[in-house]
Scaffold this active site. Structure first.
Site, PDB file in Angstrom:
ATOM      1  N   SER A 186       0.989  -1.390   0.042  1.00  0.00           N
ATOM      2  CA  SER A 186       0.366  -0.020  -0.492  1.00  0.00           C
ATOM      3  C   SER A 186       0.512   1.255  -0.122  1.00  0.00           C
ATOM      4  O   SER A 186       2.136   1.248   0.801  1.00  0.00           O
ATOM      5  CB  SER A 186      -0.823   0.099   0.959  1.00  0.00           C
ATOM      6  OG  SER A 186      -1.688   1.203   1.815  1.00  0.00           O
ATOM      7  N   SER A 187       0.313   2.355  -0.807  1.00  0.00           N
ATOM      8  CA  SER A 187       1.109   3.484  -0.534  1.00  0.00           C
ATOM      9  C   SER A 187       0.097   4.397   0.383  1.00  0.00           C
ATOM     10  O   SER A 187       1.130   5.402   0.736  1.00  0.00           O
ATOM     11  CB  SER A 187       0.511   4.490  -1.719  1.00  0.00           C
ATOM     12  OG  SER A 187      -0.825   4.654  -1.597  1.00  0.00           O
TER      13      SER A 187
END
Length: 476
Positions: free
Chosen positions: A324-325
């Site tokens: 995930s960013s």
């Protein structure tokens, strides 16, 4: 100041003259096809196995025509050498026609004829485009039609892709078998309809993944054998018009030797074989079966590894990249997700292939280009997906054994294993109380003195709970 235009030579066809790049091995027919079919932007060269198959068919034709005396020996030898070069990987960049094309594959056949002709001309000491010395249609295409060359090349290419897929499925099946042995004594809860069912071993769960792959491989090999029946020599509609009476037998025999596929044979009825694409429908159905079951397996791997805190968290998939960013520490099951998407593609391709097969009319199916494209893509992607699933996921899977032991000991599914000893009514009462109080089944059974500790231990061994010996569970 404007740059000089690309040097060109002028070629002609029934529509008139057209400039062709002077350094191109393809000719006017190919150039028109490139202009007409800017569709998928996937050229023939994207599938080297197909280009090699086309060259093999053209080589077999030249050798057959030379043997029966209808093609000049020098021309035949030059054509054969050009085909051998293409089969070795040369000139693939000259196969520029889009995979999706009108004309039932005519543009593909023309592309092959022109590249082979122009390379053969060079070998004979002439310039490209000097077709008075060796002609793409009169010589390279002698005794042939797109309608027998194209499907023969597709079948030969598909055969190669099937062999490659079988190797990848072997690798994946062996990975699952290795995990089945590794987890042969690890207890887990089996589930039906996502509800606790009865205990089993994690080894049995992984063994099932391996067995289902083996079943699919057997069906795939059955379909592969059907690819070996060819309509080569049937020319336009299967009547063999314009081909020498001996050409059919000689060409198929030569192709067996060139390709190394010893079971290639001539169809008993070339008219039927020219219009029928049933083998591609059958093969596509097998690919859909493989894709469906492989996707289900990936779903199981994702579900069993879900969490780590809020999911099942019973197995660990190897971490391959940050997930995930925005959510630090998140790792996603990216390899199974990629294989899921390949499966979706293959299943969709099956619909396309089915409609293309149904759309054929009278003595020819005009839609073999899309059939070829979707079969090549599906076979290639399934092979790649199976390999990465084995190497980047399954081989690195570990079991959360403490979590599994806890799940088994706390699950009401244990009462099924105990019910033969304590009775169905008592087992039902224990299950109900365990759910209501949160106490474990074993704890309640011992507390109520329904069984002794020794009796419970004997009933809850992996061998007893799994229902088979550990060796049988892993297929040994």
């Amino acid at each position: 100041m404007a740059s000089d235009p690309t040097p060109s030579r002028t070629e002609h066809d029934l529509l008139g003259e057209l400039p062709v790049p002077v350094d191109a091995y393809y000719g006017v027919h190919t150039a028109r096809a490139v202009d007409n079919f800017t569709i998928s932007r996937i050229p023939l060269s994207a599938y080297p196995v197909f280009v090699i198959a086309l060259a093999a068919v053209k080589q077999a034709a030249a050798q057959a025509n030379r043997k029966i005396g209808v093609l000049d020996v020098d021309k035949a030898d030059a054509i054969v050498t050009a085909c051998e070069e293409i089969r070795s990987g040369k000139l693939h960049d000259q196969f520029v026609v889009d995979m999706i094309q009108g004309g039932a594959g005519t543009s593909t056949n023309m592309n092959a004829n022109e590249v082979i002709a122009n390379r053969a001309l060079e070998l004979l000491g002439h310039e490209r485009g000097e077709y008075r010395y060796l002609h793409p249609l009169q010589d390279v295409n002698l005794g042939q039609s797109t309608n027998d060359v194209y499907p023969t090349a597709i079948k030969l290419a598909v055969d190669g892709y099937v062999v490659n897929l079988q190797g990848a499925l072997d690798t994946l099946r062996e990975s699952f078998e290795a995990k089945a042995r590794e987890f042969s004594d690890v207890l887990t809860m089996g589930r039906t309809q996502l509800q606790d069912a009865v205990p089993m071993t994690l080894g049995q769960e992984f063994s099932a993944f391996a067995v289902t792959l083996g079943e699919d491989q057997a069906r795939l090999e059955e379909a592969r054998q059907l690819l070996h029946e060819l309509n080569l020599g049937g020319t336009a509609i299967g009547t063999g018009l314009n081909a020498h009476p001996d050409y059919r037998e000689e060409a198929v025999g030569a192709l067996r030797t060139i390709s190394g596929v010893s079971t290639l044979s001539s169809a008993p009825n070339l008219v039927e074989a020219t219009q029928d694409v049933g083998v591609f429908v059958q093969l596509s159905g097998i690919l859909k079966r493989i894709a469906t079951k492989l996707s289900k397996t990936c779903n199981d791997l994702r579900l069993l590894s879900s969490g780590p805190q809020a999911g099942l968290n019973e197995i660990n998939l190897p971490a391959r990249q940050a997930g995930s960013s925005i959510m630090p520490g998140k790792v996603n099951p990216v390899i199974p997700e990629a294989v899921n998407q390949i499966a979706f593609e293959v299943i969709g391709n099956d619909v396309t292939i089915t409609l293309a097969a149904e759309g054929g009319q009278l003595q020819l199916n005009a839609f073999e280009p899309i059939i070829a494209k979707e079969l090549f893509a599906g076979l290639d992607h399934l092979a790649s997906g199976s390999t990465i699933l084995a190497q980047k996921c399954v081989d690195g899977i570990t079991a959360n054994q403490e979590m599994l032991r806890k799940r088994v000991s706390e699950s009401i599914g244990l009462v099924t294993a105990l019910s033969p000893k304590i009775g169905y009514e008592a087992a039902t009462s224990i299950a109900k109380e365990a759910l209501a109080t949160g106490r474990g089944v074993i704890e309640l059974v011992l507390d109520k003195e329904l069984l002794t500790s020794r009796e419970v231990d004997a009933l809850l061994t992996p061998e007893s709970l799994a229902g088979v010996t550990l060796h049988a569970a892993t297929g040994e």
